[in-house]
Design a protein around this motif. Structure first.
Motif, PDB file in Angstrom:
ATOM      1  N   ILE A 218      76.717  42.467  63.319  1.00 56.81           N
ATOM      2  CA  ILE A 218      76.606  41.002  63.341  1.00 56.81           C
ATOM      3  C   ILE A 218      75.169  40.576  63.102  1.00 56.81           C
ATOM      4  O   ILE A 218      74.897  39.583  62.425  1.00 56.81           O
ATOM      5  CB  ILE A 218      77.146  40.448  64.679  1.00 56.81           C
ATOM      6  CG1 ILE A 218      78.671  40.599  64.744  1.00 56.81           C
ATOM      7  CG2 ILE A 218      76.751  38.996  64.864  1.00 56.81           C
ATOM      8  CD1 ILE A 218      79.285  40.190  66.061  1.00 56.81           C
ATOM      9  N   ASN A 219      74.235  41.343  63.620  1.00 55.40           N
ATOM     10  CA  ASN A 219      72.820  41.024  63.444  1.00 55.40           C
ATOM     11  C   ASN A 219      72.408  41.056  61.973  1.00 55.40           C
ATOM     12  O   ASN A 219      71.436  40.408  61.576  1.00 55.40           O
ATOM     13  CB  ASN A 219      71.964  42.007  64.243  1.00 55.40           C
ATOM     14  CG  ASN A 219      70.519  41.563  64.346  1.00 55.40           C
ATOM     15  OD1 ASN A 219      70.236  40.424  64.693  1.00 55.40           O
ATOM     16  ND2 ASN A 219      69.606  42.463  64.038  1.00 55.40           N
ATOM     17  N   ASP A 220      73.143  41.813  61.162  1.00 61.08           N
ATOM     18  CA  ASP A 220      72.830  41.910  59.735  1.00 61.08           C
ATOM     19  C   ASP A 220      73.464  40.788  58.916  1.00 61.08           C
ATOM     20  O   ASP A 220      73.198  40.684  57.718  1.00 61.08           O
ATOM     21  CB  ASP A 220      73.316  43.259  59.176  1.00 61.08           C
ATOM     22  CG  ASP A 220      72.532  44.434  59.734  1.00 61.08           C
ATOM     23  OD1 ASP A 220      71.403  44.215  60.212  1.00 61.08           O
ATOM     24  OD2 ASP A 220      73.048  45.570  59.690  1.00 61.08           O
ATOM     25  N   LEU A 221      74.308  39.975  59.541  1.00 62.86           N
ATOM     26  CA  LEU A 221      75.038  38.939  58.812  1.00 62.86           C
ATOM     27  C   LEU A 221      74.309  37.598  58.856  1.00 62.86           C
ATOM     28  O   LEU A 221      73.383  37.398  59.651  1.00 62.86           O
ATOM     29  CB  LEU A 221      76.437  38.779  59.414  1.00 62.86           C
ATOM     30  CG  LEU A 221      77.361  40.004  59.372  1.00 62.86           C
ATOM     31  CD1 LEU A 221      78.661  39.694  60.107  1.00 62.86           C
ATOM     32  CD2 LEU A 221      77.649  40.412  57.929  1.00 62.86           C
ATOM     33  N   SER A 222      74.773  36.680  58.030  1.00 67.73           N
ATOM     34  CA  SER A 222      74.290  35.304  58.108  1.00 67.73           C
ATOM     35  C   SER A 222      74.792  34.665  59.400  1.00 67.73           C
ATOM     36  O   SER A 222      75.670  35.204  60.072  1.00 67.73           O
ATOM     37  CB  SER A 222      74.805  34.496  56.910  1.00 67.73           C
ATOM     38  OG  SER A 222      76.223  34.321  57.007  1.00 67.73           O
ATOM     39  N   HIS A 223      74.256  33.505  59.735  1.00 72.15           N
ATOM     40  CA  HIS A 223      74.662  32.787  60.946  1.00 72.15           C
ATOM     41  C   HIS A 223      76.167  32.541  60.969  1.00 72.15           C
ATOM     42  O   HIS A 223      76.858  32.887  61.924  1.00 72.15           O
ATOM     43  CB  HIS A 223      73.903  31.457  61.014  1.00 72.15           C
ATOM     44  CG  HIS A 223      74.309  30.580  62.163  1.00 72.15           C
ATOM     45  ND1 HIS A 223      73.753  30.701  63.414  1.00 72.15           N
ATOM     46  CD2 HIS A 223      75.219  29.573  62.232  1.00 72.15           C
ATOM     47  CE1 HIS A 223      74.303  29.801  64.213  1.00 72.15           C
ATOM     48  NE2 HIS A 223      75.188  29.104  63.525  1.00 72.15           N
ATOM     49  N   ASP A 224      76.697  31.944  59.899  1.00 76.16           N
ATOM     50  CA  ASP A 224      78.125  31.608  59.862  1.00 76.16           C
ATOM     51  C   ASP A 224      79.002  32.855  59.881  1.00 76.16           C
ATOM     52  O   ASP A 224      80.031  32.893  60.576  1.00 76.16           O
ATOM     53  CB  ASP A 224      78.447  30.772  58.619  1.00 76.16           C
ATOM     54  CG  ASP A 224      77.928  29.345  58.734  1.00 76.16           C
ATOM     55  OD1 ASP A 224      77.613  28.922  59.860  1.00 76.16           O
ATOM     56  OD2 ASP A 224      77.840  28.666  57.694  1.00 76.16           O
ATOM     57  N   ASP A 225      78.617  33.864  59.114  1.00 73.42           N
ATOM     58  CA  ASP A 225      79.423  35.088  59.082  1.00 73.42           C
ATOM     59  C   ASP A 225      79.374  35.808  60.428  1.00 73.42           C
ATOM     60  O   ASP A 225      80.366  36.390  60.865  1.00 73.42           O
ATOM     61  CB  ASP A 225      78.932  36.022  57.974  1.00 73.42           C
ATOM     62  CG  ASP A 225      79.284  35.517  56.587  1.00 73.42           C
ATOM     63  OD1 ASP A 225      80.152  34.625  56.484  1.00 73.42           O
ATOM     64  OD2 ASP A 225      78.699  36.014  55.606  1.00 73.42           O
ATOM     65  N   GLY A 226      78.224  35.739  61.099  1.00 74.79           N
ATOM     66  CA  GLY A 226      78.119  36.355  62.423  1.00 74.79           C
ATOM     67  C   GLY A 226      79.043  35.692  63.430  1.00 74.79           C
ATOM     68  O   GLY A 226      79.732  36.364  64.199  1.00 74.79           O
ATOM     69  N   LEU A 227      79.059  34.360  63.424  1.00 73.47           N
ATOM     70  CA  LEU A 227      79.949  33.649  64.339  1.00 73.47           C
ATOM     71  C   LEU A 227      81.414  33.922  64.016  1.00 73.47           C
ATOM     72  O   LEU A 227      82.252  34.032  64.908  1.00 73.47           O
ATOM     73  CB  LEU A 227      79.669  32.149  64.271  1.00 73.47           C
ATOM     74  CG  LEU A 227      78.321  31.692  64.846  1.00 73.47           C
ATOM     75  CD1 LEU A 227      78.148  30.196  64.664  1.00 73.47           C
ATOM     76  CD2 LEU A 227      78.188  32.072  66.312  1.00 73.47           C
ATOM     77  N   PHE A 228      81.720  34.052  62.724  1.00 70.99           N
ATOM     78  CA  PHE A 228      83.098  34.329  62.336  1.00 70.99           C
ATOM     79  C   PHE A 228      83.519  35.723  62.813  1.00 70.99           C
ATOM     80  O   PHE A 228      84.633  35.892  63.332  1.00 70.99           O
ATOM     81  CB  PHE A 228      83.253  34.222  60.819  1.00 70.99           C
ATOM     82  CG  PHE A 228      84.670  34.407  60.341  1.00 70.99           C
ATOM     83  CD1 PHE A 228      85.654  33.487  60.666  1.00 70.99           C
ATOM     84  CD2 PHE A 228      85.026  35.516  59.579  1.00 70.99           C
ATOM     85  CE1 PHE A 228      86.966  33.653  60.240  1.00 70.99           C
ATOM     86  CE2 PHE A 228      86.336  35.692  59.149  1.00 70.99           C
ATOM     87  CZ  PHE A 228      87.301  34.763  59.475  1.00 70.99           C
ATOM     88  N   MET A 229      82.627  36.703  62.660  1.00 69.21           N
ATOM     89  CA  MET A 229      82.967  38.041  63.141  1.00 69.21           C
ATOM     90  C   MET A 229      83.120  38.042  64.666  1.00 69.21           C
ATOM     91  O   MET A 229      83.990  38.717  65.209  1.00 69.21           O
ATOM     92  CB  MET A 229      81.921  39.073  62.722  1.00 69.21           C
ATOM     93  CG  MET A 229      82.275  40.490  63.155  1.00 69.21           C
ATOM     94  SD  MET A 229      81.141  41.771  62.565  1.00 69.21           S
ATOM     95  CE  MET A 229      81.709  41.946  60.873  1.00 69.21           C
ATOM     96  N   GLU A 230      82.260  37.290  65.371  1.00 66.50           N
ATOM     97  CA  GLU A 230      82.392  37.191  66.824  1.00 66.50           C
ATOM     98  C   GLU A 230      83.751  36.589  67.185  1.00 66.50           C
ATOM     99  O   GLU A 230      84.427  37.049  68.123  1.00 66.50           O
ATOM    100  CB  GLU A 230      81.274  36.334  67.405  1.00 66.50           C
ATOM    101  CG  GLU A 230      81.353  36.167  68.914  1.00 66.50           C
ATOM    102  CD  GLU A 230      80.323  35.202  69.433  1.00 66.50           C
ATOM    103  OE1 GLU A 230      79.183  35.630  69.680  1.00 66.50           O
ATOM    104  OE2 GLU A 230      80.661  34.003  69.594  1.00 66.50           O
ATOM    105  N   TYR A 231      84.163  35.560  66.439  1.00 65.27           N
ATOM    106  CA  TYR A 231      85.460  34.928  66.693  1.00 65.27           C
ATOM    107  C   TYR A 231      86.604  35.927  66.485  1.00 65.27           C
ATOM    108  O   TYR A 231      87.514  36.025  67.304  1.00 65.27           O
ATOM    109  CB  TYR A 231      85.633  33.723  65.770  1.00 65.27           C
ATOM    110  CG  TYR A 231      87.045  33.189  65.714  1.00 65.27           C
ATOM    111  CD1 TYR A 231      87.561  32.425  66.754  1.00 65.27           C
ATOM    112  CD2 TYR A 231      87.870  33.466  64.630  1.00 65.27           C
ATOM    113  CE1 TYR A 231      88.865  31.946  66.717  1.00 65.27           C
ATOM    114  CE2 TYR A 231      89.168  33.000  64.577  1.00 65.27           C
ATOM    115  CZ  TYR A 231      89.665  32.232  65.628  1.00 65.27           C
ATOM    116  OH  TYR A 231      90.950  31.773  65.594  1.00 65.27           O
ATOM    117  N   LEU A 232      86.547  36.674  65.392  1.00 67.52           N
ATOM    118  CA  LEU A 232      87.586  37.675  65.142  1.00 67.52           C
ATOM    119  C   LEU A 232      87.624  38.713  66.256  1.00 67.52           C
ATOM    120  O   LEU A 232      88.696  39.100  66.738  1.00 67.52           O
ATOM    121  CB  LEU A 232      87.336  38.360  63.789  1.00 67.52           C
ATOM    122  CG  LEU A 232      87.514  37.511  62.535  1.00 67.52           C
ATOM    123  CD1 LEU A 232      87.170  38.337  61.302  1.00 67.52           C
ATOM    124  CD2 LEU A 232      88.938  36.971  62.433  1.00 67.52           C
TER     125      LEU A 232
END
Length: 265
Positions: A218-232
């Motif tokens: 998640i740390n390697d992702l963009s802000h939006d993609d990080g939040l989306f992965m956290e949601y998943l």
């Protein structure tokens, strides 16, 4: 002490993995890498947490320079095909494998030894530990993942300083630069690492896996993609043990959290 290059001991849910070339300051050669791979894979299968340490007076002085010289002089046979660097493979099994690792550091933690240490998730140093990246003074460059792993821990300016000048950091300076999270008296690093490992082992294996595998990605992702992965992740099915632990807390049966230094009766 065993004659094996890497020792292995299972203490309940904790696997103790020790570099065992004390006469060579636990320098890493290809045989050590192969033995370390076997130990790390075994730990992932039968333990919940691993502890990395070094026998003798040092954690690890890095690359075995005799082996490096043979390669530089063209004396070592070259593989017919290119393949993934063996150090990258093994260190990634530690960093993003099935279980968390705690590193107990003392004496020299330099070069490849620092690259190995930063593959662990938590690092404990005793006051004898010192950290360095002397490759620049040897005419070589980091090759065990340091450009990625060490740089993400300390940042470019600190890593560049260590490589360009050969500067060595003390245990206290290592804590300041986030190389370690705990500094303990000389000789106490392994005991502290085992204490932390036992505490980590009380988490669910699923939670530990998410912390060690999802967080860095998640740390390697963009802000939006990080939040989306956290949601998943937060909506994935949980182990039955998760519901029981939440029930313990809701019903007041869980051990309460206390502030550091709080005296318990």
């Amino acid at each position: 002490m065993s004659d094996e290059l890497v020792t292995y001991e299972l203490d309940g849910p904790v696997a103790l993995i020790g570099l065992n070339r004390p006469d060579k300051r636990n320098a890493i050669n290809e045989d050590v890498v192969c033995a370390l791979r076997d130990a790390v894979i075994r730990a992932g299968e039968e333990a919940d947490v691993g502890v990395l340490f070094g026998h003798g007076s040092n954690f690890c002085a890095g690359l075995d320079l005799k082996e490096a010289l043979a390669r530089a002089a063209g004396e070592a046979p070259r593989p017919r095909k290119r393949r993934r660097h063996s150090w990258h493979e093994v260190f990634d099994i530690i960093a993003r494998g099935p279980i968390p690792f705690v590193a107990a550091l003392h004496g020299a933690v330099v070069g490849g030894g620092l690259e190995l240490a930063t593959a662990a998730h938590i690092r404990v140093a005793d006051e004898s530990a010192f950290f360095g990246l002397p490759e620049g003074q040897r005419g070589i460059f980091v090759g065990g993942g340091g450009t990625v792993r060490v740089q993400r821990v300390v940042g470019y300016t600190v890593m560049a300083d260590m490589m360009l000048t050969g500067r060595l950091l003390t245990a206290t300076e290592g804590e300041r630069e986030h190389i370690v999270r705990y500094v303990v008296p000389t000789g106490d690093a392994l005991d502290k690492a085992r204490e932390l490992a036992a505490k980590i082992a009380r988490n669910t294996p699923d939670t530990n896996w998410r912390i060690t595998n999802l967080l860095p990605r998640i740390n390697d992702l963009s802000h939006d993609d990080g939040l989306f992965m956290e949601y998943l992740n937060s909506n994935m099915a949980r182990a039955p043990e998760t519901a029981e632990r939440l029930r313990e807390f809701v019903e007041g049966r869980a051990k309460p959290l206390v502030a550091p230094g709080t005296q318990l009766d």
